[in-house]
Structure formats: structure tokens, C-alpha cells
Design an enzyme around this catalytic site. Structure first.
Site, short mmCIF file in Angstrom:
data_model
loop_
_atom_site.label_atom_id
_atom_site.label_comp_id
_atom_site.label_asym_id
_atom_site.label_seq_id
_atom_site.Cartn_x
_atom_site.Cartn_y
_atom_site.Cartn_z
CE LYS A 149 15.42 21.05 63.76
NZ LYS A 149 14.70 20.49 65.22
NE ARG A 150 23.81 28.91 63.39
CZ ARG A 150 24.56 28.17 63.79
NH1 ARG A 150 24.00 27.21 64.48
NH2 ARG A 150 25.90 28.18 63.41
#
Length: 263
Positions: free
Chosen positions: A256-257
Site C-alpha cells: 500500500k505504501r
């Protein structure tokens, strides 16, 4: 379909929505089965009841169908090797836990997380690879009975044979060799009674007739453990292939980052 036909599988944990890496793994397995006129199996690995959700089970099946990655065996299709949700297979796992323990191939472990972390830190400080030192493997039957009677909770560890080399031909990476001395005895049943990934994943592949497993290279070091388990239980060992991970610009697995999205 005869029993020797090629069979692949996709075995997601329903703890979130499918992402690009999941779908890539499913795609390779589905295409290998399709090319060989074999079977593509879907199995839901939902032994972690706290993180698993029926909402995610429904979503992942909808996503696979939307992508035309239809499974020929699994939930809603069924087959001869079901049930295809691991949460419904506890009795299957329990029988083999008991068998391994009766044959002295597994033993109860009473070590706490704090104790294990202290050992791990000492090993790292000494420049050693972290592995279980075999503390509870040396307990006598009387000591085990005493701890159980006193209410101590125990995990179950597989007793890894010493001075052995596990070799297999990876479908992607070629010949692989692992020394069992570098592995250490590993947990196959957690203190809450649920099966560890190493155990249920390998056992179900064998019992469901999976012949080929394509998965991310982060599972490569799991493979010798699973081969040892299947050998101990006298079960067939699938052929393994470990594919490169999808990574971000920093070389870490896509997450997700990095802006990774669900399907």
C-alpha cells in the site's frame, strides 16, 4: 479427468482484498492448468479466524470470475477432496498432529514468545541465523506431563532430522539444496490449536492432489519444511516453482505504501 492429471491451485487468505501480486499468482496457476488441460483449484486458507472475513471470501471469488479465472474445483464448485475451506478441515489436521506426535516426529513446546525473542537476539548478536534451539525437544515425558497438568499452554513443533539435505528441482529457479541444520524445529500447531501455515498448506496440497505449485519467491524457504512434513506423513510432494515478486522502486514487495491497489 484422471488422477494423474496436472492440478494447480490458488490458496488465498481472506484477510483483505486481492491485490496485483495475488492475481498474478492466480493467473500463472490457471494458465498452467489450462495449457495442460488440467485442473485449477481454489482453496480458502482461513485458519486465522480473527483476520478472515466472509466479505473477503465473496469478494475474491467475484474478482477471479470477473477476470475469467474460473476454478474447476473449490468453493461453490466442490469436488472429491473438499471441504475447500481450511476452517472446515480441523479434524483432518488433528489426526495428523496426533500421528506425528505418536511417532515422536513432533513434540509439545512450552516456550513463550519472550523466551524465543531473547534466544533470537542472542543468536543474531553472535552472528548466527535465528532458529529454535530445541529447548523443549529435550523434555522427558514426565516433564511434559507435569507442564500440561500445571496448565501450561503448548504449541506443537516438528522434529527436523539432523545432518540431512533437502533437494528439489524448482520449476523456475532450478536445483535447490537446503541443510536441515539451518532450519530448526518449527511450529506446526499454534498454542490456540490452529494449524500453522507450513502444515495446513502442505497437507492440503497433498490431500487435494495438487501436482504443481507456483508461488512467490518469498515462499522458497518454506518449501524444505513442507517437503519434510510430507515425507514424514508419506504423502505425495508437488512440484514447486517460485516466481519473482512484484516490487516497488525501492526493491521491496509492492504494498500500500507504493500505491498498490486492490483489483
Amino acid at each position: 479427468m484422471n488422477k494423474t492429471a496436472l492440478k494447480t491451485r490458488f490458496a488465498p487468505s481472506p484477510s483483505g482484498l486481492l491485490h496485483l501480486g495475488n492475481i498474478r499468482t492466480a493467473l500463472f496457476n490457471a494458465l498452467l492448468a489450462r495449457r495442460s488441460r488440467g485442473l485449477f483449484l481454489l482453496r480458502i486458507e482461513d485458519t486465522d479466524q480473527e483476520r478472515s472475513s466472509e466479505e473477503y471470501v465473496t469478494a475474491l471469488m467475484e474478482d477471479l470470475r470477473w477476470l475469467a479465472l474460473e476454478w474447476q474445483e473449490g468453493p461453490e464448485v466442490e469436488g472429491e477432496a473438499g471441504p475447500y475451506r481450511q476452517s472446515q478441515r480441523r479434524s483432518v489436521y488433528q489426526a495428523d498432529f496426533q500421528r506425528l506426535e505418536a511417532e515422536k516426529l513432533a513434540y509439545p513446546c512450552f516456550c513463550s514468545q519472550e523466551e524465543l525473542e531473547r534466544v533470537r537476539k542472542r543468536q543474531l548478536a553472535a552472528g548466527q541465523a535465528p532458529r529454535y534451539p530445541g529447548t523443549c525437544a529435550r523434555l522427558s515425558p514426565e516433564e511434559v506431563e507435569g507442564k500440561l497438568a500445571a496448565g501450561f499452554k503448548s504449541a506443537l513443533r516438528f522434529r527436523v532430522p539432523s545432518l540431512t539435505t533437502i533437494e528439489f528441482e524448482d520449476l523456475v529457479r532450478g536445483p535447490q539444496r537446503f541443510a536441515t541444520g539451518d532450519i530448526g524445529d518449527f511450529i506446526i500447531r499454534r498454542t490456540d490449536g490452529s494449524p500453522a501455515f507450513f502444515f495446513s498448506n502442505a497437507l492440503d496440497d497433498a490431500l487435494m492432489g495438487v501436482t504443481h505449485v507456483l508461488r512467490g519467491e518469498d515462499h522458497l524457504t518454506n518449501t524444505p519444511r513442507q517437503i519434510l512434513l510430507l515425507q514424514a506423513l508419506g504423502l505425495p510432494i508437488p512440484r514447486y516453482g517460485h516466481i519473482a515478486m512484484i516490487v516497488g522502486r525501492d526493491g521491496a514487495p509492492l504494498s500500500k505504501r507504493h500505491g498498490s491497489r486492490s483489483v
